[in-house]
Write a protein that holds these residues in place. Structure first.
Motif, short mmCIF file in Angstrom:
data_model
loop_
_atom_site.label_atom_id
_atom_site.label_comp_id
_atom_site.label_asym_id
_atom_site.label_seq_id
_atom_site.Cartn_x
_atom_site.Cartn_y
_atom_site.Cartn_z
N ASN A 86 39.57 13.66 15.48
CA ASN A 86 40.71 13.80 16.24
C ASN A 86 41.13 12.77 17.25
O ASN A 86 42.18 12.32 17.28
CB ASN A 86 40.50 14.94 17.38
CG ASN A 86 40.21 16.49 16.79
OD1 ASN A 86 40.15 16.31 15.63
ND2 ASN A 86 40.14 17.34 17.44
N VAL A 87 40.13 11.80 17.57
CA VAL A 87 40.60 10.48 18.18
C VAL A 87 40.34 9.19 17.38
O VAL A 87 41.11 8.61 17.26
CB VAL A 87 39.46 10.35 19.26
CG1 VAL A 87 39.93 9.28 20.34
CG2 VAL A 87 39.66 11.83 20.42
N TYR B 193 37.18 19.68 21.87
CA TYR B 193 38.34 19.56 21.30
C TYR B 193 39.71 19.37 22.39
O TYR B 193 40.50 18.29 22.14
CB TYR B 193 38.88 21.04 20.57
CG TYR B 193 40.13 21.12 19.91
CD1 TYR B 193 40.46 20.86 18.85
CD2 TYR B 193 41.38 21.82 20.85
CE1 TYR B 193 41.85 20.73 18.28
CE2 TYR B 193 42.47 21.83 20.41
CZ TYR B 193 42.57 21.35 19.23
OH TYR B 193 43.93 21.30 18.49
N THR C 57 34.17 16.03 16.17
CA THR C 57 35.60 16.33 17.00
C THR C 57 36.08 15.07 17.23
O THR C 57 37.34 14.89 17.10
CB THR C 57 35.02 17.35 18.15
OG1 THR C 57 34.64 18.46 17.63
CG2 THR C 57 36.67 17.43 18.89
N PHE C 58 35.27 14.05 17.83
CA PHE C 58 36.09 12.74 18.26
C PHE C 58 36.34 12.01 17.02
O PHE C 58 37.17 11.20 17.08
CB PHE C 58 35.26 12.27 19.39
CG PHE C 58 35.51 12.82 20.73
CD1 PHE C 58 36.23 11.77 21.89
CD2 PHE C 58 35.20 13.97 21.39
CE1 PHE C 58 36.67 12.23 22.80
CE2 PHE C 58 35.34 14.42 22.27
CZ PHE C 58 36.31 13.44 23.36
N SER D 238 39.33 15.69 23.32
CA SER D 238 39.87 14.85 22.02
C SER D 238 41.39 14.77 22.20
O SER D 238 42.11 14.17 21.85
CB SER D 238 39.27 15.28 20.80
OG SER D 238 40.00 16.52 20.39
#
Length: 250
Positions: free
Chosen positions: A112-113, A151, A108-109, A154
Motif C-alpha cells: 500500500n505504501v 491498513y 500492508t506497508f 497505510s
C-alpha cells in the motif's frame, strides 16, 4: 468522443472490484488502459471484460520493482507516453494491535505504501506534461476502526503523498489527487470480513448508519476516478474526494 479519447492509462490492481470498474470506465472514455494484477487468469478475464482492443494486461506485483519495470517497459513500447495513472492496488485485513505480526505489517506497508511510491516514481519518465495521477485511498485513514490500524495508517500515508507530490510535480502540470471510498461492494471487501455471514452483518449495519443507506457500487467510485483523470477536474489538485455515501460527512 470520450473525455479521455486517445489517452494512455495505467491502472494497478485492476482484476476486480473498483479496479475493474475503473478500467471499464476509463476505456469507455476513450483511453487505452494497461491493467496490472498478480493473478494472470483473473487479469486476462478482466481485459476481456474491458475489451481486448481497449486494454493490455501486464501481470505483476507492485511491491516488486522488477514487475513495475516490466509494466512501464510495455507502456513505453506503445510510444505515446502516459496520461493517466491510477494507483489502486492494495491489500488489507482486520488485525488488532495485539495480533499484528511483522509479516502483516510488512505486507500492508510493502504493497500500500512502498508499492504506491514506486508505482508513481517509476512512471515519472513516461508521464506526459499535464497528466493526472489518481491514488486510491480510504475513509479508514480518517477513522479509528478497530483492528484496521495498519491498513488505515497505510492509506493515511497515501493521502499525505498526494499533497507532497502535487507540489513536486506542479511545474509539469501533473495533478495528483486521492479518491477515498468507504464501504464498496467488492469481492475483496467480502474477503476482508472473513465470510459472507459477517459481510452481510456489516452491510446491515452500514444501511442503518450511512446517509445513503447502502454499500457503494464499484462503478460509483470509478466515475469519480474518471472525473479526476479528465480535464473536467483541471483545477482539482492535491484533493481527497470521498465516495462514502455521506458516512464521513454527517
Amino acid at each position: 468522443m470520450g473525455q479521455l479519447e486517445g489517452k494512455t492509462a495505467v491502472l494497478t490492481g485492476g482484476s476486480a472490484g473498483i479496479g475493474l470498474a475503473t478500467a471499464v470506465r476509463l476505456a469507455d472514455e476513450g483511453a487505452h488502459v494497461f491493467v496490472t494484477g498478480r493473478r494472470e487468469a483473473e487479469l486476462e478475464a478482466a481485459v476481456k471484460t474491458v475489451g481486448a482492443d481497449r486494454a493490455t494486461a501486464v501481470v505483476g506485483d507492485i511491491s516488486k520493482p522488477a514487475d513495475l519495470d516490466r509494466l512501464y517497459d510495455a507502456v513505453g513500447a506503445r510510444g505515446r507516453g502516459l496520461d493517466v495513472l491510477v494507483a489502486n492496488a492494495a491489500v488489507g485485513a482486520f488485525v488488532t494491535l495485539e495480533e499484528t505480526t511483522e509479516e502483516h505489517f510488512d505486507q500492508t506497508f510493502g504493497v500500500n505504501v512502498r508499492g504506491t511510491v514506486f508505482t508513481v516514481q517509476k512512471a515519472l519518465p513516461l508521464l506526459n506534461d499535464g497528466a493526472s495521477v489518481v491514488l486510491v485511498g480510504s475513509t479508514a485513514a480518517d477513522r479509528g476502526v478497530a483492528a484496521f490500524g495498519a491498513y488505515a495508517a497505510s492509506k493515511a500515508a497515501v493521502r499525505s503523498f498526494a499533497r507532497t507530490w502535487s507540489s513536486e510535480l506542479k511545474d509539469r502540470g501533473i495533478r495528483v489527487n486521492v479518491v477515498s471510498p468507504a464501504w464498496i461492494e467488492t469481492p475483496g471487501g467480502t474477503a476482508a470480513f472473513g465470510d459472507e455471514e459477517t459481510a452481510r452483518a456489516v452491510r446491515e449495519k452500514v444501511a442503518a448508519t450511512v446517509p445513503k443507506g447502502r454499500f457503494g457500487r464499484p462503478e460509483e467510485a470509478a466515475a469519480v476516478v474518471a472525473f479526476l483523470a479528465s480535464e473536467q477536474s483541471s483545477y482539482v489538485v492535491g484533493s481527497n474526494v470521498y465516495v462514502d455515501g455521506g458516512e464521513n460527512q454527517t
